[in-house]
Design an enzyme around this catalytic site. Structure first.
Site, PDB file in Angstrom:
ATOM      1  N   ALA A  14       0.813  -1.223   0.000  1.00 44.03           N
ATOM      2  CA  ALA A  14       0.000   0.000   0.000  1.00 44.03           C
ATOM      3  C   ALA A  14       0.847   1.274   0.000  1.00 44.03           C
ATOM      4  CB  ALA A  14      -0.924  -0.007   1.213  1.00 44.03           C
ATOM      5  N   ASP A  64       7.136  -7.333   5.373  1.00 49.20           N
ATOM      6  CA  ASP A  64       7.707  -7.868   4.140  1.00 49.20           C
ATOM      7  C   ASP A  64       6.960  -9.181   3.883  1.00 49.20           C
ATOM      8  OD1 ASP A  64       9.198  -9.247   2.217  1.00 49.20           O
ATOM      9  OD2 ASP A  64      11.085  -8.329   2.884  1.00 49.20           O
ATOM     10  N   TYR A 157       9.213 -13.089 -14.515  1.00 49.73           N
ATOM     11  CA  TYR A 157       8.049 -12.294 -14.095  1.00 49.73           C
ATOM     12  C   TYR A 157       6.786 -12.929 -14.665  1.00 49.73           C
ATOM     13  CZ  TYR A 157       4.823  -8.429 -13.320  1.00 49.73           C
ATOM     14  OH  TYR A 157       3.737  -7.676 -12.917  1.00 49.73           O
TER      15      TYR A 157
HETATM   16  P1  NDP Z   1       4.826  -0.132  -7.276  1.00 47.56           P
HETATM   17  O1  NDP Z   1       6.283  -0.451  -7.343  1.00 47.56           O
HETATM   18  O2  NDP Z   1       4.422   1.282  -7.386  1.00 47.56           O
HETATM   19  O3  NDP Z   1       4.209  -0.740  -5.932  1.00 47.56           O
HETATM   20  C1  NDP Z   1       4.558  -2.009  -5.471  1.00 47.56           C
HETATM   21  C2  NDP Z   1       4.130  -2.155  -4.021  1.00 47.56           C
HETATM   22  O4  NDP Z   1       4.462  -3.480  -3.580  1.00 47.56           O
HETATM   23  C3  NDP Z   1       4.841  -1.170  -3.108  1.00 47.56           C
HETATM   24  O5  NDP Z   1       3.918  -0.658  -2.189  1.00 47.56           O
HETATM   25  C4  NDP Z   1       5.875  -2.031  -2.386  1.00 47.56           C
HETATM   26  O6  NDP Z   1       6.046  -1.539  -1.066  1.00 47.56           O
HETATM   27  C5  NDP Z   1       5.142  -3.375  -2.346  1.00 47.56           C
HETATM   28  N1  NDP Z   1       6.066  -4.487  -2.165  1.00 47.56           N
HETATM   29  C6  NDP Z   1       7.047  -4.921  -3.005  1.00 47.56           C
HETATM   30  N2  NDP Z   1       7.721  -5.930  -2.451  1.00 47.56           N
HETATM   31  C7  NDP Z   1       7.147  -6.153  -1.221  1.00 47.56           C
HETATM   32  C8  NDP Z   1       7.406  -7.050  -0.159  1.00 47.56           C
HETATM   33  N3  NDP Z   1       8.395  -7.950  -0.226  1.00 47.56           N
HETATM   34  N4  NDP Z   1       6.633  -6.988   0.940  1.00 47.56           N
HETATM   35  C9  NDP Z   1       5.631  -6.075   1.027  1.00 47.56           C
HETATM   36  N5  NDP Z   1       5.339  -5.201   0.078  1.00 47.56           N
HETATM   37  C10 NDP Z   1       6.107  -5.227  -1.040  1.00 47.56           C
HETATM   38  O7  NDP Z   1       4.153  -0.998  -8.431  1.00 47.56           O
HETATM   39  P2  NDP Z   1       2.621  -1.250  -8.835  1.00 47.56           P
HETATM   40  O8  NDP Z   1       1.703  -0.495  -7.977  1.00 47.56           O
HETATM   41  O9  NDP Z   1       2.542  -1.088 -10.286  1.00 47.56           O
HETATM   42  O10 NDP Z   1       2.524  -2.812  -8.527  1.00 47.56           O
HETATM   43  C11 NDP Z   1       1.500  -3.373  -7.733  1.00 47.56           C
HETATM   44  C12 NDP Z   1       1.127  -4.747  -8.305  1.00 47.56           C
HETATM   45  O11 NDP Z   1       0.600  -4.569  -9.606  1.00 47.56           O
HETATM   46  C13 NDP Z   1       2.288  -5.724  -8.454  1.00 47.56           C
HETATM   47  O12 NDP Z   1       1.838  -7.002  -8.061  1.00 47.56           O
HETATM   48  C14 NDP Z   1       2.585  -5.695  -9.947  1.00 47.56           C
HETATM   49  O13 NDP Z   1       3.151  -6.901 -10.390  1.00 47.56           O
HETATM   50  C15 NDP Z   1       1.188  -5.509 -10.481  1.00 47.56           C
HETATM   51  N6  NDP Z   1       1.103  -4.983 -11.843  1.00 47.56           N
HETATM   52  C16 NDP Z   1       1.657  -3.797 -12.185  1.00 47.56           C
HETATM   53  C17 NDP Z   1       1.540  -3.316 -13.471  1.00 47.56           C
HETATM   54  C18 NDP Z   1       2.177  -2.057 -13.944  1.00 47.56           C
HETATM   55  O14 NDP Z   1       2.303  -1.860 -15.165  1.00 47.56           O
HETATM   56  N7  NDP Z   1       2.558  -1.153 -13.067  1.00 47.56           N
HETATM   57  C19 NDP Z   1       0.774  -4.063 -14.477  1.00 47.56           C
HETATM   58  C20 NDP Z   1       0.236  -5.308 -14.010  1.00 47.56           C
HETATM   59  C21 NDP Z   1       0.378  -5.738 -12.739  1.00 47.56           C
HETATM   60  P3  NDP Z   1       7.424  -1.505  -0.244  1.00 47.56           P
HETATM   61  O15 NDP Z   1       8.534  -1.336  -1.241  1.00 47.56           O
HETATM   62  O16 NDP Z   1       7.248  -0.336   0.671  1.00 47.56           O
HETATM   63  O17 NDP Z   1       7.444  -2.802   0.484  1.00 47.56           O
HETATM   64  C1  8X3 Z   2       3.241  -5.514 -15.504  1.00 49.33           C
HETATM   65  C2  8X3 Z   2       2.918  -5.428 -16.942  1.00 49.33           C
HETATM   66  O1  8X3 Z   2       3.885  -5.751 -19.254  1.00 49.33           O
HETATM   67  O2  8X3 Z   2       5.024  -4.200 -17.758  1.00 49.33           O
HETATM   68  O3  8X3 Z   2       2.639  -6.652 -14.964  1.00 49.33           O
HETATM   69  O4  8X3 Z   2       5.178  -6.590 -17.428  1.00 49.33           O
HETATM   70  S1  8X3 Z   2       4.334  -5.502 -17.871  1.00 49.33           S
END
Ligand code: NDP
Ligand code: 8X3
Length: 257
Positions: A14, A64, A157
């Site tokens: 979040a 984490d 991924y």
């Molecule tokens: P961000 O990097 O902006 O956010 C990722 C979030 O995940 C951060 O809040 C981070 O918090 C948290 N996170 C990462 N690793 C951990 C961990 N080990 N424990 C707890 N929290 C963790 O990316 P997005 O918002 O884009 O990503 C969110 C989700 O959406 C992911 O699952 C991603 O794969 C998915 N997604 C994203 C897309 C995109 O194009 N952006 C497309 C499709 C899917 P912190 O580092 O503080 O722990």
């Molecule tokens: C994230 C979408 O295409 O950047 O899940 O890997 S992509």
């Protein structure tokens, strides 16, 4: 009708991007929030905003999701306080690196597999039994278009998100006999910190991913998730694929030259 108001939403990841946008959206809709991520300074700033702006009740934990003991500890604290989440958004996740498998860094592989798959399992294992016990709840897993089609150098991924898709399907079977819902939200390109994390802080390379077309925003995804969780209990969206209009499949994008 607002069915989000008064519900407890547990959101992992979040502190940024889609997770943060969900927190903001749900707080505006009158939900109570439990927010987990590793960066507690970010969570605290967000919580202060939400309490000030929406008088939201916000519980925070620096978790984490790879650390099973930490996940179990935070879950136990919630449950012991009487806070069984109505909705679990399994959002924490990342891509780390982008290279051919035969040139890949195993540290990157561990990071993705441990977070996207095992982290999601750790959180689900800690929370879902309590939903099952009271026969109420909704699990929303954040998958990806990368769960439906591989792309060059997406390999590990892709594998984790294909795995998340299998887990969403499997979980939905596992909760048969209860009214619990399991949904998968599968976005394409969303401009967040995702690419910056993938390219280990290379902001220029991250920016280029979204150049020449209009990507989705984290708020677009929060809107879609709000729609899915706001549906009446007899309606379940199993899988929602949501892409920018310019994105025609996982790797074909209409970019202005
Ligand atoms: P961000 O990097 O902006 O956010 C990722 C979030 O995940 C951060 O809040 C981070 O918090 C948290 N996170 C990462 N690793 C951990 C961990 N080990 N424990 C707890 N929290 C963790 O990316 P997005 O918002 O884009 O990503 C969110 C989700 O959406 C992911 O699952 C991603 O794969 C998915 N997604 C994203 C897309 C995109 O194009 N952006 C497309 C499709 C899917 P912190 O580092 O503080 O722990
Ligand atoms: C994230 C979408 O295409 O950047 O899940 O890997 S992509």
């Amino acid at each position: 009708m607002n069915r989000i108001q008064g519900k407890l939403m547990l959101i992992t990841g979040a502190s940024s991007g889609i997770g943060e946008a969900c927190a903001r959206r749900f707080a505006a809709d009158g939900a109570n929030l439990a927010l987990w991520a590793r960066r507690s300074d970010r969570l605290e700033r967000l919580a202060a905003d939400l309490r000030r702006g929406h008088q939201a009740s916000v519980l925070l934990a620096a978790v984490d999701v790879r650390d099973r003991a930490a996940v179990n500890g935070a879950a136990t604290e919630l449950i012991a306080g009487g806070y069984v989440p109505d909705v679990l958004i399994n959002n924490a996740g990342l891509a780390s690196g982008m290279s051919k498998v035969y040139e890949g860094d195993p540290e990157d592989w561990d990071r993705m597999i441990d977070t996207n798959l095992k982290g999601l399992l750790n959180v689900t294992r800690a929370i879902l039994p309590h939903m099952v016990a009271r026969r109420r709840g909704h699990v929303v897993n954040i998958g990806s278009t990368a769960a439906h089609m591989t792309y060059p150098m997406g390999n590990v991924y892709n594998a984790t998100k294909f795995g998340v898709r299998a887990l969403s399907e499997g979980m939905n079977l596992d909760v048969a006999g209860t009214p619990i819902r399991v949904s998968s939200i599968d976005p394409g390109f969303v401009e967040t910190e995702f690419s910056e994390v993938r390219f280990h802080g290379d902001t220029q390379r991250a920016k280029a991913v979204y150049q020449g077309f209009q990507p989705l925003t984290a708020d677009d995804i929060a809107d879609a998730i709000a729609y899915v969780v706001n549906l009446p209990e007899h309606v379940n969206i199993l899988d929602l694929i949501i892409v920018p209009t310019a994105q025609r499949n996982v790797y074909v994008v209409d970019r202005e030259q």
